[in-house]
Design a protein around this motif. Structure first.
Motif, PDB file in Angstrom:
ATOM      1  N   GLU A  27       0.967  -1.155   0.034  1.00  0.00           N
ATOM      2  CA  GLU A  27       0.189  -0.113   0.056  1.00  0.00           C
ATOM      3  C   GLU A  27       0.793   1.250   0.127  1.00  0.00           C
ATOM      4  O   GLU A  27       1.926   1.198   0.656  1.00  0.00           O
ATOM      5  CB  GLU A  27      -0.826   0.144   1.355  1.00  0.00           C
ATOM      6  CG  GLU A  27      -2.007   1.003   1.218  1.00  0.00           C
ATOM      7  CD  GLU A  27      -3.210   0.731   2.147  1.00  0.00           C
ATOM      8  OE1 GLU A  27      -2.932  -0.413   2.785  1.00  0.00           O
ATOM      9  OE2 GLU A  27      -4.294   1.480   1.828  1.00  0.00           O
ATOM     10  N   GLY A  28       0.567   2.179  -0.835  1.00  0.00           N
ATOM     11  CA  GLY A  28       1.080   3.531  -1.014  1.00  0.00           C
ATOM     12  C   GLY A  28       2.426   3.627  -1.785  1.00  0.00           C
ATOM     13  O   GLY A  28       3.099   4.572  -2.163  1.00  0.00           O
ATOM     14  N   GLU A  29       2.776   2.304  -2.343  1.00  0.00           N
ATOM     15  CA  GLU A  29       3.899   2.394  -3.404  1.00  0.00           C
ATOM     16  C   GLU A  29       3.678   2.884  -4.660  1.00  0.00           C
ATOM     17  O   GLU A  29       2.602   2.744  -5.249  1.00  0.00           O
ATOM     18  CB  GLU A  29       4.413   0.860  -3.388  1.00  0.00           C
ATOM     19  CG  GLU A  29       5.341   0.548  -2.188  1.00  0.00           C
ATOM     20  CD  GLU A  29       5.931  -0.978  -2.635  1.00  0.00           C
ATOM     21  OE1 GLU A  29       7.304  -1.060  -2.560  1.00  0.00           O
ATOM     22  OE2 GLU A  29       5.140  -1.701  -2.868  1.00  0.00           O
ATOM     23  N   ILE A  30       4.734   3.154  -5.277  1.00  0.00           N
ATOM     24  CA  ILE A  30       4.680   3.128  -6.889  1.00  0.00           C
ATOM     25  C   ILE A  30       5.489   2.020  -7.203  1.00  0.00           C
ATOM     26  O   ILE A  30       6.783   2.010  -6.860  1.00  0.00           O
ATOM     27  CB  ILE A  30       5.271   4.351  -7.490  1.00  0.00           C
ATOM     28  CG1 ILE A  30       4.452   5.501  -6.914  1.00  0.00           C
ATOM     29  CG2 ILE A  30       5.116   4.434  -9.078  1.00  0.00           C
ATOM     30  CD1 ILE A  30       4.641   7.028  -7.595  1.00  0.00           C
ATOM     31  N   GLY A  80      -8.248  -0.168 -10.385  1.00  0.00           N
ATOM     32  CA  GLY A  80      -8.634   0.586 -11.718  1.00  0.00           C
ATOM     33  C   GLY A  80      -7.310   0.562 -12.596  1.00  0.00           C
ATOM     34  O   GLY A  80      -6.569   0.258 -12.325  1.00  0.00           O
ATOM     35  N   GLN A  81      -7.623   0.668 -13.923  1.00  0.00           N
ATOM     36  CA  GLN A  81      -6.706   0.586 -14.799  1.00  0.00           C
ATOM     37  C   GLN A  81      -6.928   1.751 -16.120  1.00  0.00           C
ATOM     38  O   GLN A  81      -7.867   1.813 -16.611  1.00  0.00           O
ATOM     39  CB  GLN A  81      -6.682  -0.880 -15.442  1.00  0.00           C
ATOM     40  CG  GLN A  81      -5.585  -1.002 -16.451  1.00  0.00           C
ATOM     41  CD  GLN A  81      -5.631  -2.555 -16.997  1.00  0.00           C
ATOM     42  OE1 GLN A  81      -4.784  -2.581 -18.088  1.00  0.00           O
ATOM     43  NE2 GLN A  81      -5.836  -3.518 -16.471  1.00  0.00           N
ATOM     44  N   VAL A 154      -5.626   0.658  -6.060  1.00  0.00           N
ATOM     45  CA  VAL A 154      -4.508   0.495  -6.740  1.00  0.00           C
ATOM     46  C   VAL A 154      -4.914   0.910  -8.098  1.00  0.00           C
ATOM     47  O   VAL A 154      -5.831   0.522  -8.620  1.00  0.00           O
ATOM     48  CB  VAL A 154      -4.037  -0.938  -6.677  1.00  0.00           C
ATOM     49  CG1 VAL A 154      -4.779  -1.771  -7.118  1.00  0.00           C
ATOM     50  CG2 VAL A 154      -2.581  -1.026  -7.516  1.00  0.00           C
ATOM     51  N   LEU A 155      -4.113   1.694  -8.682  1.00  0.00           N
ATOM     52  CA  LEU A 155      -4.088   1.952 -10.122  1.00  0.00           C
ATOM     53  C   LEU A 155      -3.229   1.319 -10.933  1.00  0.00           C
ATOM     54  O   LEU A 155      -1.925   1.656 -10.706  1.00  0.00           O
ATOM     55  CB  LEU A 155      -4.117   3.640 -10.191  1.00  0.00           C
ATOM     56  CG  LEU A 155      -4.003   4.333 -11.491  1.00  0.00           C
ATOM     57  CD1 LEU A 155      -5.410   4.249 -11.928  1.00  0.00           C
ATOM     58  CD2 LEU A 155      -3.726   6.019 -11.398  1.00  0.00           C
ATOM     59  N   LEU A 156      -3.653   1.037 -12.116  1.00  0.00           N
ATOM     60  CA  LEU A 156      -2.959   0.004 -12.884  1.00  0.00           C
ATOM     61  C   LEU A 156      -2.633   0.958 -14.284  1.00  0.00           C
ATOM     62  O   LEU A 156      -3.640   1.514 -14.947  1.00  0.00           O
ATOM     63  CB  LEU A 156      -3.102  -1.226 -13.075  1.00  0.00           C
ATOM     64  CG  LEU A 156      -3.847  -2.156 -12.111  1.00  0.00           C
ATOM     65  CD1 LEU A 156      -4.335  -3.314 -12.966  1.00  0.00           C
ATOM     66  CD2 LEU A 156      -2.931  -2.318 -11.326  1.00  0.00           C
ATOM     67  N   LEU A 157      -1.410   1.227 -14.715  1.00  0.00           N
ATOM     68  CA  LEU A 157      -1.019   2.011 -15.808  1.00  0.00           C
ATOM     69  C   LEU A 157      -0.237   1.350 -16.853  1.00  0.00           C
ATOM     70  O   LEU A 157       0.909   0.876 -16.446  1.00  0.00           O
ATOM     71  CB  LEU A 157      -0.498   3.404 -15.518  1.00  0.00           C
ATOM     72  CG  LEU A 157      -1.138   4.347 -14.288  1.00  0.00           C
ATOM     73  CD1 LEU A 157      -0.230   5.471 -13.928  1.00  0.00           C
ATOM     74  CD2 LEU A 157      -2.586   4.843 -14.879  1.00  0.00           C
ATOM     75  N   ARG A 182      -1.367  11.460  -2.798  1.00  0.00           N
ATOM     76  CA  ARG A 182      -2.651  11.821  -2.405  1.00  0.00           C
ATOM     77  C   ARG A 182      -3.223  10.458  -1.889  1.00  0.00           C
ATOM     78  O   ARG A 182      -4.473  10.404  -1.540  1.00  0.00           O
ATOM     79  CB  ARG A 182      -3.643  12.451  -3.452  1.00  0.00           C
ATOM     80  CG  ARG A 182      -3.297  13.841  -3.831  1.00  0.00           C
ATOM     81  CD  ARG A 182      -4.347  14.256  -4.862  1.00  0.00           C
ATOM     82  NE  ARG A 182      -3.936  15.740  -5.466  1.00  0.00           N
ATOM     83  CZ  ARG A 182      -4.623  16.548  -5.999  1.00  0.00           C
ATOM     84  NH1 ARG A 182      -5.919  16.131  -6.484  1.00  0.00           N
ATOM     85  NH2 ARG A 182      -4.030  17.331  -6.506  1.00  0.00           N
ATOM     86  N   GLY A 183      -2.377   9.381  -2.032  1.00  0.00           N
ATOM     87  CA  GLY A 183      -3.067   8.113  -1.375  1.00  0.00           C
ATOM     88  C   GLY A 183      -3.232   6.906  -2.289  1.00  0.00           C
ATOM     89  O   GLY A 183      -3.855   6.021  -1.736  1.00  0.00           O
ATOM     90  N   THR A 184      -3.057   6.823  -3.485  1.00  0.00           N
ATOM     91  CA  THR A 184      -3.289   5.884  -4.448  1.00  0.00           C
ATOM     92  C   THR A 184      -2.108   4.973  -4.693  1.00  0.00           C
ATOM     93  O   THR A 184      -1.156   5.671  -5.058  1.00  0.00           O
ATOM     94  CB  THR A 184      -3.888   6.505  -5.609  1.00  0.00           C
ATOM     95  OG1 THR A 184      -5.149   7.307  -5.199  1.00  0.00           O
ATOM     96  CG2 THR A 184      -4.537   5.229  -6.646  1.00  0.00           C
ATOM     97  N   THR A 185      -2.255   3.711  -4.531  1.00  0.00           N
ATOM     98  CA  THR A 185      -1.034   2.759  -4.947  1.00  0.00           C
ATOM     99  C   THR A 185      -0.996   2.906  -6.601  1.00  0.00           C
ATOM    100  O   THR A 185      -1.990   2.657  -7.055  1.00  0.00           O
ATOM    101  CB  THR A 185      -1.292   1.616  -4.202  1.00  0.00           C
ATOM    102  OG1 THR A 185      -1.477   1.648  -2.922  1.00  0.00           O
ATOM    103  CG2 THR A 185      -0.042   0.571  -4.423  1.00  0.00           C
ATOM    104  N   VAL A 186       0.178   2.762  -6.909  1.00  0.00           N
ATOM    105  CA  VAL A 186       0.323   2.685  -8.365  1.00  0.00           C
ATOM    106  C   VAL A 186       1.098   1.361  -8.807  1.00  0.00           C
ATOM    107  O   VAL A 186       2.241   1.440  -8.360  1.00  0.00           O
ATOM    108  CB  VAL A 186       0.842   4.130  -8.842  1.00  0.00           C
ATOM    109  CG1 VAL A 186       1.040   4.229 -10.288  1.00  0.00           C
ATOM    110  CG2 VAL A 186       0.134   5.391  -8.502  1.00  0.00           C
TER     111      VAL A 186
END
Ligand SMILES: Nc1ncnc2c1ncn2[C@@H]1O[C@H](COP(=O)(O)OP(=O)(O)OP(=O)(O)O)[C@@H](O)[C@H]1O
Ligand SMILES: [Mg+2]
Lengths: 280, 322
Positions: A27-30, A80-81, A154-157, A182-186
């Protein structure tokens, strides 16, 4: 652990695209996945989002096994992706595309909409333009903004820099950092290894369906093998600017062979090749 | 030849529009399923046929002794449309569940789904011809089956200005189709499920990433197409007063033609294509004789597609897919 991919195998028909991949995201990582064309980066993200079934292995999200959860439910669960190629709905306006991001959610979305417009003022200027007529960079902003509308944990890009000019890449990466702050894991997939490694906390190097290395991103930036294969070889290499195909030239391969011993990184599988397999 | 056309212009325009309205409603089913699944639902014509029998059964249950007109006719048609719409809608959902969904689950090719569609179409026709109709109308099996219900519509000219005459049943057909089209347009553009349908038509994989339940979208799409076909069936029964087990065959081909003519996958295209086809047929039959009606219709289709391969309005729901 927020997201855990354990020894995942995925097949397209008889062809194995992922041959036992293990990736962990706190959590919290990129976290970034880098690797050449065909390494299995997109397949990994699609599998996390439930677009491809697992042949074996497990995916845990928030400690819960989601390996068999249908894709549309994973969005509600918090994944989310922004997909490869951006996946903008061409016949919908910018606002409609953003509303699609909140499709599965109940309740008021005006706050989230305002936040996306604040992150991407460009989208606010073009609210009523058809998604299909936006420029590549604008579509990328829209894809990221749309994924944020579901309030993902978690945001998947998938290759957010693809096809963008260097300045715009810098801008997008700055915004990704802000989203994370702002708190979203990526979890971000990139071919643009230089910039991805500067952005991320940790990184995984994928090669033909396997994890070749995983380490803190800063370590990989100095890793001779990674430098040679993914960062354009030379000592002071700047990351690729076009965003596509900046990997695995023949010079890079020679350098990688020369610098094979003395690895600092964790090696998941026996190393068969030291340079990425250049397909197509 | 063309003198005829001038004389018959208004009557054939009204006839063309009321026929075209029925084509348009049936065409919606083809175009929506194509838009979402890229599948030509060959059995859609049988969904229409089932609707005519649902309306007929309702009519028989009511047991009219004489044709009705005026408000009573409006009420009756509404009732037939509701029953036929529900029965056809449910049949379409069931059809998808049995004939297409298992193939989709296994990732079968579109060709396999097409064969399944043709099979389902033949199965439903034969089920009615050999089992349901003989049982229902007490006909001997070997005689085939062509039950013709007695006409129930008392036709009245609502408005006549010289040549321009509007008969009540023709007007109801046109109005009914317009009401259904507006309702559909609102549904697709304003409701959540409607947005899910549009998203799936444009990019199914990304739609899943938005949290769209594709199975629900597909069921809804078949449901809507089926309801439209059922309403069309009720209007058809009022207008032409007959049905049989292959009533859907030619009408289905025409409706599919209308969908392609307007631009398949495009909802407004179904309306434009349906009305255009209806008008062309009626004008064509006035000019060349009614024997040439279908020849004219399909010649126009070929001509339009030669110059505009994506149909009159284009394939708007599926544009620009990577
Ligand atoms: N739909 C498909 N059918 C068959 N094979 C596929 C399919 N999609 C991907 N593959 C194969 O799976 C492997 C991994 O592909 P993937 O798209 O995950 O690579 P990637 O790392 O994202 O590459 P790129 O950097 O080019 O986007 C490749 O060998 C590819 O050919
Ligand atoms: Mg990829």
């Amino acid at each position: 652990m927020l997201l855990e991919i354990r020894d995942v195998h995925v097949h397209y028909g008889k062809i194995a695209a992922l041959k036992g991949i293990t990736v962990e995201v706190e959590e919290g990582e990129i976290v970034t996945l880098i690797g050449a064309n065909g390494a299995g980066k997109t397949t990994t993200l699609k599998t996390i989002s439930g677009l491809r079934p697992l042949s074996s292995g497990r995916i845990l999200f928030n400690g819960q096994d989601i390996s068999r959860m249908p894709g549309h439910k994973r969005v509600l669960a918090g994944i989310g992706q922004a997909p490869e190629g951006r996946g903008i709905f061409p016949g919908m306006t910018v606002t409609e595309n953003l509303h699609m991001g909140a499709y599965a959610r109940k309740g008021d979305v005006s706050k989230d909409l305002a936040e996306v417009f604040e992150l991407f003022p460009r989208l606010a200027e073009r609210k009523n333009q058809a998604g299909g007529t936006m420029s590549g960079g604008e579509q990328q902003m829209l894809a990221i903004g749309r994924a944020l509308m579901s309030r993902p944990k978690v945001l998947l890009l998938d290759e957010p820099s693809m096809g963008l000019a260097p300045m715009l890449i810098q801008q997008i990466f700055t915004i990704i950092e802000e989203i994370n702050r702002r708190g979203t894991t990526v979890l971000v997939v990139e071919q643009n290894a230089q910039q991805a490694l500067q952005l991320a906390h940790r990184a995984y190097v994928l090669e033909t369906g396997r994890v070749l290395k995983s380490a803190p991103a800063s370590e990989l930036l100095d890793d001779p093998e990674v430098r040679a294969a993914y960062l354009g070889g030379g000592a002071g290499a700047a990351g690729g600017s076009g965003g596509s195909g900046d990997s695995g030239d023949s010079g890079g391969k020679a350098a990688a062979v020369a610098s094979a011993p003395g690895e600092a990184a964790v090696v998941d599988e026996p190393v068969q090749k030291t340079a990425p397999d250049d397909r197509d | 030849m063309f003198g005829n056309f001038i004389d018959q212009f208004w009557p054939s325009t009204i006839d063309g529009l009321s026929l075209g309205a029925i084509y348009a409603l049936v065409a919606l089913g083809y175009t929506m399923v194509y838009g979402v699944l890229r599948l030509i639902n060959f059995a859609h014509s049988e969904i229409f046929m089932i609707g005519t029998f649902a309306a007929l059964a309702t009519l028989n249950a009511i047991g009219l002794s004489a044709p009705v007109g005026g408000l009573a006719l409006i009420g009756l048609v509404l009732m037939l449309a509701v029953v036929a719409g529900l029965v056809s809608g449910a049949s379409a959902v069931a059809l998808e569940f049995v004939a297409y969904r298992p193939l989709r689950r296994r990732g079968a090719s579109r060709l396999a789904a097409l064969i399944s569609a043709i099979g389902a179409s033949l199965f439903l026709q034969q089920l009615f011809a050999r089992v349901l109709i003989p049982w229902w109308f007490d006909l001997p099996k070997e005689k085939g089956a062509l039950p013709i219900p007695k006409h129930f519509t008392e036709t009245v000219d609502l408005l006549s200005i010289g040549d321009f005459i509007i008969r009540n049943d023709k007007l109801f057909v046109i109005l009914g189709a317009i009401v259904m089209m507006i309702a559909l347009d609102q549904f697709v553009n304003r409701t959540q499920l409607g947005r899910g349908i549009r998203a799936t038509a444009q990019d199914p994989e990304t739609a899943v990433l938005m949290g769209v339940n594709i199975d629900r979208v597909v069921s809804a799409t078949f449901m809507i197409g089926g309801v439209m076909a059922g309403v069309a069936a009720a209007l058809y029964l009022m207008r032409f007063g007959e049905t049989n087990y292959f009533v859907g065959f030619l009408l289905g081909i025409k409706a599919f033609t209308a969908a392609v003519l307007g631009g398949i996958g495009n909802l407004r295209g179904a309306l434009v294509g349906g009305l255009t086809l209806g008008l062309i047929e009626m004008y064509g039959s006035v000019i060349f004789g009614s024997a040439w009606q279908d020849v004219v219709a399909f010649s126009v289709l070929v001509l339009v597609l030669m110059f505009r391969p994506t149909g009159i309005l284009g394939e708007s729901l599926q544009q620009a897919r990577a």
